[in-house]
Scaffold this motif. Structure first.
Motif, short mmCIF file in Angstrom:
data_model
loop_
_atom_site.label_atom_id
_atom_site.label_comp_id
_atom_site.label_asym_id
_atom_site.label_seq_id
_atom_site.Cartn_x
_atom_site.Cartn_y
_atom_site.Cartn_z
N ASN A 90 0.82 -1.21 0.00
CA ASN A 90 0.00 0.00 0.00
C ASN A 90 0.86 1.26 0.00
O ASN A 90 0.51 2.27 -0.64
CB ASN A 90 -0.96 -0.02 1.19
CG ASN A 90 -2.10 -0.99 0.99
OD1 ASN A 90 -2.52 -1.24 -0.14
ND2 ASN A 90 -2.61 -1.56 2.06
N ALA A 114 1.85 1.77 -3.60
CA ALA A 114 0.74 2.28 -4.41
C ALA A 114 0.50 3.76 -4.14
O ALA A 114 0.25 4.54 -5.08
CB ALA A 114 -0.52 1.48 -4.13
N THR A 170 -3.40 -3.81 -4.88
CA THR A 170 -2.37 -4.29 -3.95
C THR A 170 -2.76 -5.66 -3.42
O THR A 170 -3.94 -5.99 -3.29
CB THR A 170 -2.16 -3.32 -2.78
OG1 THR A 170 -3.38 -3.17 -2.04
CG2 THR A 170 -1.70 -1.96 -3.29
N VAL A 188 2.25 -4.82 -5.72
CA VAL A 188 1.35 -3.90 -6.43
C VAL A 188 1.33 -4.31 -7.88
O VAL A 188 2.38 -4.59 -8.48
CB VAL A 188 1.85 -2.45 -6.33
CG1 VAL A 188 0.88 -1.50 -7.03
CG2 VAL A 188 2.06 -2.03 -4.89
#
Length: 452
Positions: free
Chosen positions: A134, A137, A290, A304
């Motif tokens: 995360n 991303a 993700t 990702v």
């Protein structure tokens, strides 16, 4: 001086000897690990072996596992295909090389994930965890859009790092208000609130979209980088937006150029039964997706997958020292192949229907059950005070003890700490589904009798 201290450590410190009892191990745990590393149960257990969908603790007690190491042991324990793949890699003598060198298994896994994601011209970057995925991303989105403004969902959880905590909307998991991002939170999984209670799916979606438009008109300044959202909220207690909400959100976001990140750390790989990735239930192809947890079946892997132009845009040199290492890639390839070869998505739909239908039948007659929700092999029970309907976190703690006694492992979460959340391995059989359901209902009946 530190190295001299290490050299003079006693032999017993270097080699602690045979396993200690649970009470002694608990005392040692508390002495050297942070207080905030939570342990389940009044008497925490040490899991020492596993086979299929069952584990055994240090006392020899066996449990049917309905939580799978927080959704991580996705195809159960001691799976020959995964074990043998890892052993073959270990036999080469290469445990680690880094992304500075070609890793065949990494390329092969990336090809599979890119295809399964349905994201056009997709590229994949491997990490070690969902938190790290995360973070990556969010870096890609804020770089592409040249803004720190991010949208996220109320009741969300995206990890424990600085950036991931900033897009987490659950006070129990949020250590501070400091943030590298400028975050605004949206409605979408909070239909228990008075202003939304009783609305149809269509009316709730309309209200949420109106709120999104209002946020964009009032709370942000020009460009927004992305919306990050879980199709089903994990720590949030498996709360979920009605199908179609994220498609409606994406229409608004696309008009503004805002990217959409689907956090599939818990919902991926067919677990919902109705789709391979949770966002597919909304008819949406995200800009980024993700993943982590179950893909390695216990080995650390995350990543990702994003449109190529987003992934390639970063100008600085980058690498992932441990992400995508040969061992985790061997495990992940074997796990994903197993999921696909055995059509475990269909099994999740079939066995999940058995359990969820049984829990909903029990809900009708048991006052301690405030709600049952779920999809496939992600399902949850909210416990409430039967007299007032208020969330009952103490009953959730009691439920953990009761199911432990009956030989079932379950998880706990939710915004108010009163939700039991369960996600068995995707390999669970119909007989095991019925066995687990029976234990759940028995535990609920016990709590219901005690609450009278």
């Amino acid at each position: 001086m530190g190295s001299r201290d290490t050299r003079t450590m006693s032999d017993s410190s270097r080699n602690p000897g045979p396993p200690s009892g649970s009470a002694e191990l608990l005392a040692r745990h508390r002495a050297v690990l942070p207080n905030w590393v939570n342990l389940y149960y009044d008497e925490p257990i040490e899991i020492v072996s596993g086979k299929g969908n069952r584990v055994v603790d240090a006392s020899g007690k066996s449990y049917l596992d309905f939580f799978a190491g927080i959704l991580t042991n996705m195809i159960g324990y001691d799976v020959p295909e995964v074990r043998e793949a890892v052993e073959r890699q270990l036999a080469t003598g290469i445990v680690h090389t880094s992304t500075l060198y070609l890793i065949r298994a990494q390329v092969e896994l990336a090809e599979k994930i890119a295809r399964l994601s349905r994201i056009p011209d997709a590229k994949v970057f491997f990490t070690n965890s969902g938190t790290e995925a995360n973070e990556t991303a969010l870096l890609l989105a804020t770089y592409a859009r040249k803004t720190d403004q991010v949208l996220a969902m109320r009741q969300s959880y995206h990890g424990r790092s600085f950036g991931a905590v900033s897009v987490t909307s659950n006070r129990s998991w949020k250590n501070n208000s400091l943030s590298p991002l400028n975050v605004h939170f949206l409605h979408g999984a909070d239909r228990h609130l008075a202003q939304f209670r009783g609305l149809s799916d269509a009316d709730y979606i309309k209200a949420c979209v109106d709120d999104l438009r209002h946020v964009l008109a009032t709370a942000v300044s020009n460009d927004v980088a992305a919306l990050i959202a879980e199709p089903i909220q994990g720590v949030g207690g498996f709360t979920m937006a009605p199908d179609g909400l994220f498609a409606a959100y994406k229409e608004v976001l696309d008009a503004e150029g805002v990217l959409f990140i689907s956090d599939e750390v818990q919902t991926g790989w067919g677990r919902t039964g109705s789709a391979f990735f949770g966002i597919e239930n909304h008819g949406v192809v995200p800009d980024m997706l993700t993943f982590a947890k179950g893909l390695g079946n216990g080995f650390a892997v995350g990543g990702v997958v994003a449109r190529g132009e987003l992934m390639d845009a970063l100008h600085a040199v980058g690498l992932s020292t441990f992400g995508g290492n040969p061992i985790s890639m061997a495990a992940a390839n074997a796990t994903l192949d197993y999921v696909l070869d055995h059509d475990l998505q269909a099994n999740a739909a079939r066995t999940g229907d058995i359990i969820i239908a049984g829990l909903r039948e029990a809900e009708q007659r048991l006052g301690v059950v405030g709600a049952v929700r779920g999809r496939g092999l992600m399902f949850a029970i909210e416990l409430v005070d039967p007299a007032t309907g208020a969330p009952a976190p103490a009953l959730a703690v009691r439920f953990l003890e009761e199911t432990k006694k009956l030989g079932l492992l379950v998880g706990k979460g939710g915004l108010y700490g009163n939700t039991l959340r369960m996600a068995p391995p995707l390999t669970i059989t119909e007989d095991e589904a019925r066995e687990g359901l029976g234990i759940l209902v028995t535990a609920l009946e016990t709590l219901n009798d005690e609450a009278r």
